[in-house]
Design a protein around this motif. Structure first.
Motif, PDB file in Angstrom:
ATOM      1  N   ILE A  17       0.840  -1.210   0.000  1.00 16.56           N
ATOM      2  CA  ILE A  17       0.000   0.000   0.000  1.00 16.56           C
ATOM      3  C   ILE A  17       0.866   1.246   0.000  1.00 16.56           C
ATOM      4  O   ILE A  17       0.607   2.202  -0.727  1.00 16.56           O
ATOM      5  CB  ILE A  17      -0.971  -0.036   1.198  1.00 16.56           C
ATOM      6  CG1 ILE A  17      -2.014  -1.116   0.989  1.00 16.56           C
ATOM      7  CG2 ILE A  17      -1.631   1.332   1.403  1.00 16.56           C
ATOM      8  CD1 ILE A  17      -2.888  -1.374   2.208  1.00 16.56           C
ATOM      9  N   ARG A  18       1.929   1.239   0.792  1.00 16.31           N
ATOM     10  CA  ARG A  18       2.822   2.398   0.850  1.00 16.31           C
ATOM     11  C   ARG A  18       3.521   2.613  -0.496  1.00 16.31           C
ATOM     12  O   ARG A  18       3.654   3.732  -0.973  1.00 16.31           O
ATOM     13  CB  ARG A  18       3.842   2.208   1.967  1.00 16.31           C
ATOM     14  CG  ARG A  18       4.739   3.414   2.153  1.00 16.31           C
ATOM     15  CD  ARG A  18       5.703   3.302   3.323  1.00 16.31           C
ATOM     16  NE  ARG A  18       6.157   1.945   3.546  1.00 16.31           N
ATOM     17  CZ  ARG A  18       6.098   1.325   4.726  1.00 16.31           C
ATOM     18  NH1 ARG A  18       5.607   1.942   5.765  1.00 16.31           N
ATOM     19  NH2 ARG A  18       6.552   0.089   4.848  1.00 16.31           N
ATOM     20  N   ARG A  19       3.944   1.520  -1.129  1.00 14.94           N
ATOM     21  CA  ARG A  19       4.607   1.637  -2.436  1.00 14.94           C
ATOM     22  C   ARG A  19       3.650   2.172  -3.491  1.00 14.94           C
ATOM     23  O   ARG A  19       4.020   3.004  -4.316  1.00 14.94           O
ATOM     24  CB  ARG A  19       5.130   0.266  -2.861  1.00 14.94           C
ATOM     25  CG  ARG A  19       5.888   0.318  -4.162  1.00 14.94           C
ATOM     26  CD  ARG A  19       6.556  -1.024  -4.447  1.00 14.94           C
ATOM     27  NE  ARG A  19       7.412  -0.921  -5.592  1.00 14.94           N
ATOM     28  CZ  ARG A  19       7.056  -1.308  -6.808  1.00 14.94           C
ATOM     29  NH1 ARG A  19       5.860  -1.815  -7.004  1.00 14.94           N
ATOM     30  NH2 ARG A  19       7.887  -1.185  -7.808  1.00 14.94           N
ATOM     31  N   GLU A  20       2.412   1.690  -3.465  1.00 11.92           N
ATOM     32  CA  GLU A  20       1.424   2.179  -4.439  1.00 11.92           C
ATOM     33  C   GLU A  20       1.150   3.657  -4.230  1.00 11.92           C
ATOM     34  O   GLU A  20       1.085   4.414  -5.178  1.00 11.92           O
ATOM     35  CB  GLU A  20       0.132   1.364  -4.303  1.00 11.92           C
ATOM     36  CG  GLU A  20      -0.846   1.570  -5.433  1.00 11.92           C
ATOM     37  CD  GLU A  20      -1.704   2.809  -5.284  1.00 11.92           C
ATOM     38  OE1 GLU A  20      -2.117   3.359  -6.315  1.00 11.92           O
ATOM     39  OE2 GLU A  20      -1.941   3.232  -4.150  1.00 11.92           O
ATOM     40  N   ARG A  21       0.991   4.082  -3.002  1.00  9.61           N
ATOM     41  CA  ARG A  21       0.727   5.490  -2.712  1.00  9.61           C
ATOM     42  C   ARG A  21       1.903   6.370  -3.130  1.00  9.61           C
ATOM     43  O   ARG A  21       1.717   7.426  -3.719  1.00  9.61           O
ATOM     44  CB  ARG A  21       0.424   5.677  -1.230  1.00  9.61           C
ATOM     45  CG  ARG A  21       0.256   7.132  -0.863  1.00  9.61           C
ATOM     46  CD  ARG A  21      -0.143   7.295   0.554  1.00  9.61           C
ATOM     47  NE  ARG A  21      -1.587   7.453   0.528  1.00  9.61           N
ATOM     48  CZ  ARG A  21      -2.356   7.374   1.582  1.00  9.61           C
ATOM     49  NH1 ARG A  21      -1.860   7.107   2.753  1.00  9.61           N
ATOM     50  NH2 ARG A  21      -3.645   7.566   1.467  1.00  9.61           N
ATOM     51  N   ARG A  22       3.117   5.922  -2.842  1.00  8.62           N
ATOM     52  CA  ARG A  22       4.299   6.697  -3.229  1.00  8.62           C
ATOM     53  C   ARG A  22       4.410   6.794  -4.753  1.00  8.62           C
ATOM     54  O   ARG A  22       4.734   7.842  -5.302  1.00  8.62           O
ATOM     55  CB  ARG A  22       5.546   6.053  -2.639  1.00  8.62           C
ATOM     56  CG  ARG A  22       6.745   6.948  -2.707  1.00  8.62           C
ATOM     57  CD  ARG A  22       7.927   6.394  -1.983  1.00  8.62           C
ATOM     58  NE  ARG A  22       7.604   5.182  -1.247  1.00  8.62           N
ATOM     59  CZ  ARG A  22       8.482   4.279  -0.871  1.00  8.62           C
ATOM     60  NH1 ARG A  22       9.733   4.447  -1.144  1.00  8.62           N
ATOM     61  NH2 ARG A  22       8.118   3.200  -0.218  1.00  8.62           N
ATOM     62  N   GLY A  23       4.131   5.686  -5.453  1.00 11.92           N
ATOM     63  CA  GLY A  23       4.175   5.707  -6.914  1.00 11.92           C
ATOM     64  C   GLY A  23       3.120   6.625  -7.505  1.00 11.92           C
ATOM     65  O   GLY A  23       3.371   7.361  -8.454  1.00 11.92           O
ATOM     66  N   LEU A  59      -7.303   4.843 -15.880  1.00 11.74           N
ATOM     67  CA  LEU A  59      -5.860   4.991 -15.723  1.00 11.74           C
ATOM     68  C   LEU A  59      -5.518   6.457 -15.502  1.00 11.74           C
ATOM     69  O   LEU A  59      -6.343   7.340 -15.752  1.00 11.74           O
ATOM     70  CB  LEU A  59      -5.148   4.487 -16.982  1.00 11.74           C
ATOM     71  CG  LEU A  59      -5.473   3.076 -17.437  1.00 11.74           C
ATOM     72  CD1 LEU A  59      -4.926   2.833 -18.831  1.00 11.74           C
ATOM     73  CD2 LEU A  59      -4.899   2.076 -16.471  1.00 11.74           C
ATOM     74  N   LEU A  60      -4.301   6.717 -15.084  1.00 12.34           N
ATOM     75  CA  LEU A  60      -3.802   8.083 -14.974  1.00 12.34           C
ATOM     76  C   LEU A  60      -2.797   8.312 -16.094  1.00 12.34           C
ATOM     77  O   LEU A  60      -1.997   7.423 -16.409  1.00 12.34           O
ATOM     78  CB  LEU A  60      -3.120   8.307 -13.620  1.00 12.34           C
ATOM     79  CG  LEU A  60      -4.018   8.262 -12.402  1.00 12.34           C
ATOM     80  CD1 LEU A  60      -3.187   8.416 -11.141  1.00 12.34           C
ATOM     81  CD2 LEU A  60      -5.059   9.360 -12.470  1.00 12.34           C
ATOM     82  N   HIS A  77       2.667  -0.962 -10.332  1.00  8.15           N
ATOM     83  CA  HIS A  77       2.418   0.002 -11.399  1.00  8.15           C
ATOM     84  C   HIS A  77       3.572   0.007 -12.400  1.00  8.15           C
ATOM     85  O   HIS A  77       4.728  -0.178 -12.055  1.00  8.15           O
ATOM     86  CB  HIS A  77       2.169   1.394 -10.827  1.00  8.15           C
ATOM     87  CG  HIS A  77       3.367   2.014 -10.184  1.00  8.15           C
ATOM     88  ND1 HIS A  77       3.722   1.755  -8.896  1.00  8.15           N
ATOM     89  CD2 HIS A  77       4.293   2.866 -10.667  1.00  8.15           C
ATOM     90  CE1 HIS A  77       4.811   2.419  -8.596  1.00  8.15           C
ATOM     91  NE2 HIS A  77       5.176   3.111  -9.657  1.00  8.15           N
ATOM     92  N   ARG A  78       3.190   0.200 -13.635  1.00 10.46           N
ATOM     93  CA  ARG A  78       4.136   0.314 -14.725  1.00 10.46           C
ATOM     94  C   ARG A  78       3.845   1.606 -15.457  1.00 10.46           C
ATOM     95  O   ARG A  78       2.692   2.000 -15.606  1.00 10.46           O
ATOM     96  CB  ARG A  78       4.014  -0.879 -15.668  1.00 10.46           C
ATOM     97  CG  ARG A  78       4.474  -2.172 -15.034  1.00 10.46           C
ATOM     98  CD  ARG A  78       4.163  -3.346 -15.920  1.00 10.46           C
ATOM     99  NE  ARG A  78       2.734  -3.561 -16.086  1.00 10.46           N
ATOM    100  CZ  ARG A  78       1.995  -4.327 -15.299  1.00 10.46           C
ATOM    101  NH1 ARG A  78       2.533  -4.930 -14.296  1.00 10.46           N
ATOM    102  NH2 ARG A  78       0.723  -4.488 -15.535  1.00 10.46           N
TER     103      ARG A  78
END
Length: 163
Positions: A17-23, A59-60, A77-78
């Motif tokens: 979750i932290r990695r996704e939020r940071r990305g 998507l963003l 995420h890619r």
């Protein structure tokens, strides 16, 4: 032992979750980010082989020069960088069947990629300026016409009927 396994699972979930939020936050700092949906209009692009003719999930994306940068994947995420130019059809409103999937009053732009693939990117009308990016003139093609007085033909001159 079971307690340690549960703690490990909770730790890995918190790290994901932290990695996704940071990305996501680092991608949002990249420029004018907009939410969009993408689909292939023919064979998929070389950088995104799994893109299908149906609309993707939301998507963003943002423009970096003449390349559309798309963030895909919720946790792992890619970043997909697609050098593109607007196709001949340009910006258009979506049909009712497509609008059901992408939201009402959505617009789309067809993009020709560097590898020759054709994709369509759709977003809501509020984000259309961000969608067209370097193709700003295409975004304003459906604005109302300015009030201009009509020119009357000059009726004072008689037409020359002699041969």
């Amino acid at each position: 032992m079971l307690f340690a396994l549960i703690l490990l699972l909770l730790f890995l979930t918190a790290a994901a979750i932290r990695r996704e939020r940071r990305g996501r936050l680092s991608f949002l700092d990249g420029g004018a980010v907009f939410a969009c949906r993408v689909r292939a209009c023919g064979p998929p692009p070389s950088g995104w082989r799994r893109l299908r003719p149906r609309w993707s999930r939301q998507l963003l994306a943002h423009w970096a020069g003449e390349a559309l940068v798309i963030r895909r994947g919720p946790v792992l995420h890619r970043i997909v960088r697609l050098p593109a130019r607007a196709a001949v059809s340009g910006v258009h409103h979506l049909s009712r069947s497509d609008a059901r999937r992408c939201g009402s009053r959505s617009i789309a732009v067809r993009l020709r990629l560097a590898d020759g693939a054709l994709i369509e990117v759709a977003t809501g009308r509020a984000e259309r300026i961000d969608l067209v990016g370097p193709y700003l003139a295409a975004a304003v093609n459906d604005l109302p016409r300015a009030p201009v007085p009509r020119r009357r033909p000059n009726t004072d001159v008689e037409p020359n009927t002699e041969f």
